[in-house]
Scaffold this active site. Sequence first.
Site, PDB file in Angstrom:
ATOM      1  CG  HIS A  26      -1.866   1.072   1.345  1.00  0.00           C
ATOM      2  ND1 HIS A  26      -1.526   2.313   1.827  1.00  0.00           N
ATOM      3  CD2 HIS A  26      -3.165   1.139   1.003  1.00  0.00           C
ATOM      4  CE1 HIS A  26      -2.584   3.106   1.775  1.00  0.00           C
ATOM      5  NE2 HIS A  26      -3.596   2.418   1.286  1.00  0.00           N
ATOM      6  N   PRO A  27       0.440   2.366  -0.565  1.00  0.00           N
ATOM      7  CG  PRO A  27      -0.584   3.808  -2.079  1.00  0.00           C
ATOM      8  CD  PRO A  27      -0.819   2.551  -1.304  1.00  0.00           C
ATOM      9  CB  VAL A  28       0.999   4.529   4.181  1.00  0.00           C
ATOM     10  CG1 VAL A  28      -0.019   5.588   3.847  1.00  0.00           C
ATOM     11  CG2 VAL A  28       0.359   3.242   4.639  1.00  0.00           C
ATOM     12  CE  LYS A  29       0.752  -0.454   5.421  1.00  0.00           C
ATOM     13  NZ  LYS A  29       0.000  -1.683   5.378  1.00  0.00           N
ATOM     14  CB  THR A  30       8.971   0.344   3.571  1.00  0.00           C
ATOM     15  OG1 THR A  30       8.713   0.561   4.957  1.00  0.00           O
ATOM     16  CG2 THR A  30      10.416   0.685   3.260  1.00  0.00           C
TER      17      THR A  30
END
Length: 388
Positions: free
Chosen positions: A188-192
């Site tokens: 997901h875009p918030v992940k690393t």
Amino acid sequence: MRPEVPTIPVIPYGRQSIDAEDEAAVLAVLRSPLLTQGPATAAFEADLAAHVGARYCVAVANGTAALHICMAGLEMGSGEGITTPNTFVATSNAMAYVGLTPVFADIDPDTLNLSPAETEAALTLQTRLIAPVHFAGLPADMPAFQAMAADRDIRIVEDASHAIGSEYVGGGKVGDCRYSDATIFSFHPVKTITSGEGGAITTNDEGLYQRLLMLRSHGITRDPARLSDNPGPWWYEQQALGFNYRMTEMQAALGASQLRKLDRFMARRQAIVARYHQAFAGLNWLVRPPETPGQSVCQHLFVVQIDFEAIGQTRPEVMTALLDQGVGTQVHYIPVHLQPWYRQTHGTATGQYPAAERYYDRALSLPLFPAMTDADVERVITAVRALV
Ligand SMILES: *Cc1c(COP(=O)(O)O)cnc(C)c1O
């Protein structure tokens, strides 16, 4: 409603870093014949397996789908699964998807990870699964969970949505499955690293790998070695009840491009984390995340615990004060056992996991992502110090 809108741009708590290489990788796929089930997915899987040091990797539509088919593929029947209340709801939801009863065990207040002692206390003859979450990127105490599961019929799935790049105490990359049956990742875009939406499962278990391939795609196989009949080239067999959890080729190309930058992302995250530790060390109203000397950790979140009573401000007031300085924050996580669905269907209640609840009352995630400039980092530090 507050009449004033901040005039300076807000630094979010997390954000993706996409560059021209990522764009070119996605565009190349869009101009190629296959948009799904093609070479980009296979290449991303091979790259990720090699990066973490696992034998097999299956890429899927998102991290929740990874949890779902991973737990389905382990064929645990009915029983109980144990996880931490300090996670995103997807970890325990996946247990419910496959007919396991989610059971929570409290966190270790120092590491903020699932406590091995509390997990041991929650074991019953019905326990089939332990699913530790490497919260904020810090690996959970996997040898302890492995020892607990060893003499019992218990599987272990690591939720490494936060922890790509991190290493265990004593070495080995998260995802190599030296302590577990399988590990799942989210992109997901918030992940690393991100693939827009996306997820993956790594494992060293060939049987599980084969079941995951089928479960990802409707329970269907075309593998001649697995068919019960083979009347012609059109033939396929649905041998299990699966799903359409496939990753597109565009997602896989983006994921592979991002994976090539993981070491750089990690170094930048580590530098920001080190600066935060140095800057906040003297504040007696703020607890910093655990430091990990001698262990390479790729921190996904920088969660501080603030003594709101001591500073005479509520969390909403602090969040607003920081936002006024252009600093976005978030809370990870509302303990899952306090969610209405869990209260209603599993009878969970306030007070049940006091360490997770006490942590939650004080938690605040500060901005941490590789594209932060040094000036952004100093802006966060100045705004936090100015609270008191
Ligand atoms: C993000 C996340 C998930 C779910 O991943 P999605 O890709 O959003 O489905 C599961 N567990 C944890 C701990 C997460 O942070």
